[in-house]
Write a protein that holds these residues in place. Sequence first.
Motif, short mmCIF file in Angstrom:
data_model
loop_
_atom_site.label_atom_id
_atom_site.label_comp_id
_atom_site.label_asym_id
_atom_site.label_seq_id
_atom_site.Cartn_x
_atom_site.Cartn_y
_atom_site.Cartn_z
N ARG A 133 0.84 -1.19 0.00
CA ARG A 133 0.00 0.00 0.00
C ARG A 133 0.87 1.25 0.00
O ARG A 133 1.98 1.25 0.55
CB ARG A 133 -0.93 0.03 1.23
CG ARG A 133 -2.01 -1.06 1.20
CD ARG A 133 -2.81 -1.09 2.49
NE ARG A 133 -3.86 -2.08 2.44
CZ ARG A 133 -5.10 -1.85 2.03
NH1 ARG A 133 -5.44 -0.61 1.66
NH2 ARG A 133 -6.00 -2.81 2.01
N PHE A 134 0.37 2.30 -0.63
CA PHE A 134 1.05 3.59 -0.63
C PHE A 134 0.87 4.27 0.72
O PHE A 134 -0.24 4.34 1.25
CB PHE A 134 0.50 4.51 -1.72
CG PHE A 134 1.06 4.24 -3.08
CD1 PHE A 134 2.42 4.15 -3.30
CD2 PHE A 134 0.20 4.09 -4.17
CE1 PHE A 134 2.93 3.92 -4.56
CE2 PHE A 134 0.70 3.85 -5.43
CZ PHE A 134 2.07 3.76 -5.62
N ILE A 136 0.53 7.65 2.21
CA ILE A 136 0.25 8.99 1.71
C ILE A 136 0.52 10.08 2.74
O ILE A 136 0.43 11.27 2.43
CB ILE A 136 -1.21 9.11 1.22
CG1 ILE A 136 -2.20 8.87 2.35
CG2 ILE A 136 -1.47 8.14 0.08
CD1 ILE A 136 -3.64 9.10 1.95
N GLN A 150 -3.48 4.08 4.59
CA GLN A 150 -2.66 3.73 3.44
C GLN A 150 -3.55 3.28 2.28
O GLN A 150 -4.64 2.74 2.50
CB GLN A 150 -1.65 2.64 3.81
CG GLN A 150 -0.65 3.09 4.86
CD GLN A 150 0.42 2.05 5.13
OE1 GLN A 150 0.34 0.93 4.67
NE2 GLN A 150 1.44 2.45 5.89
N ILE A 153 -2.10 -0.15 -3.93
CA ILE A 153 -1.39 0.18 -5.17
C ILE A 153 -2.10 -0.50 -6.32
O ILE A 153 -2.03 -1.72 -6.51
CB ILE A 153 0.09 -0.26 -5.09
CG1 ILE A 153 0.77 0.42 -3.90
CG2 ILE A 153 0.82 0.05 -6.39
CD1 ILE A 153 2.20 -0.02 -3.68
N THR A 157 -4.66 4.22 -8.62
CA THR A 157 -3.83 5.08 -7.78
C THR A 157 -2.59 5.57 -8.54
O THR A 157 -2.17 6.71 -8.37
CB THR A 157 -3.41 4.34 -6.51
OG1 THR A 157 -2.80 3.08 -6.86
CG2 THR A 157 -4.59 4.08 -5.61
N LEU A 161 -1.55 9.48 -9.23
CA LEU A 161 -0.23 10.04 -8.96
C LEU A 161 0.32 10.76 -10.19
O LEU A 161 0.84 11.88 -10.09
CB LEU A 161 0.73 8.94 -8.51
CG LEU A 161 0.47 8.29 -7.14
CD1 LEU A 161 1.53 7.24 -6.84
CD2 LEU A 161 0.44 9.33 -6.04
N ILE A 219 5.34 10.40 -2.42
CA ILE A 219 4.69 9.11 -2.15
C ILE A 219 5.39 7.98 -2.88
O ILE A 219 5.69 6.92 -2.32
CB ILE A 219 3.20 9.19 -2.54
CG1 ILE A 219 2.44 10.16 -1.64
CG2 ILE A 219 2.56 7.80 -2.49
CD1 ILE A 219 1.01 10.41 -2.07
N MET A 220 5.69 8.19 -4.17
CA MET A 220 6.33 7.15 -4.96
C MET A 220 7.75 6.88 -4.47
O MET A 220 8.18 5.71 -4.40
CB MET A 220 6.35 7.57 -6.43
CG MET A 220 6.99 6.55 -7.36
SD MET A 220 6.13 4.95 -7.38
CE MET A 220 4.61 5.41 -8.21
N GLN A 223 7.92 4.64 -1.55
CA GLN A 223 7.57 3.26 -1.86
C GLN A 223 8.72 2.51 -2.53
O GLN A 223 8.93 1.31 -2.26
CB GLN A 223 6.34 3.24 -2.78
CG GLN A 223 5.78 1.86 -3.05
CD GLN A 223 5.20 1.22 -1.80
OE1 GLN A 223 4.60 1.91 -0.96
NE2 GLN A 223 5.38 -0.09 -1.65
#
Length: 338
Positions: A133-134, A136, A150, A153, A157, A161, A219-220, A223
Amino acid sequence: MEGEANGTLDPSCSASEPPYSHELLQSLDLPGRFLFGILTLMALIANLVFLEEAVYIYRKIPSSKRSIIIWINAAAPVIATTSCIGMWIPRSTMFTDFTAAVFFAVVIHKFLLMMIKECGGQKLLLQRFENDRFKISTGPCCCCCLCLPQVRITRRTLFLLKLGTFQFAFLRPVLMFLSIVLWTNGNYTLYNLSLKGAAIWISCFVGVLTIIALWPVGIMFQQVRTLLISKNIIPKFALYQFILILNHLQTAIINILAKQRIIPCAPPLSSSARGSYMTQQLLIMEMFLITLISRVVYRRRYDDLEPPECTAEEAEDDKQTPKVIFNGAVSEDGLPRV
């Protein structure tokens, strides 16, 4: 400055427009001209280093990543070039700042795409993180909102983004065009930040769009930073952050100090014009250093990531399918290939 201390104000200190280039050059002493020459040389070297790096990337990097990496590496040389032009021609500052801002808006979107590409593309990224899960609750929007849930993904989503960064790359040129139109009509003045002027409202709107665009990148990065550590994603992200801070936050701070006349005028430069003049000189030196560091980080080939492990069902199918070798050829189900 002596005139200000004696109670008399030089006419250039209250001027609403920066001086012409010939007026500025005539006012320079020998150290000032030497500094002009050094900074111009630094901007030129930054562009030559970028061109050499672009040739390397074009020859050595796969075509799917080539244009994205060239765009990202061009950020520092482009800002150095626009700052150099603004330093030589003070009245072009508004247009050079707009050009650098629009270019970096595109770079923000390209950096997000680069992280996805380095993971093998959107399809492989979804396979790698299908059960993740992202997070955020990250900067610059929600770094203090730890209670935020969260997000799974999924394709949706990922699309949101990319939309978050694309809106800035699209709307920034639109706002630049609007600013120029208002400037021709006398409604937009770069140094006029009063509530009756258009500059303050457009700047606030751009600030909101900037924060929205930076959020998906953060966010990315949170991850994929562990996965892409072998591709030096942390130094790459640090360089991107330095360009962002120096080109936006540093510029804003200096402009505020100049607006409050904390940075005094120095004829023929008013306080505001001198603030822009200092910003341009600092950016040339900073972008020159970032260009050299970027060459070390980006001008190398990184091994591709290993493909994600196949699912349990695929592994089971592979185990159940017999393979027999006939004259060096592998066949399935025991039947030779024709």
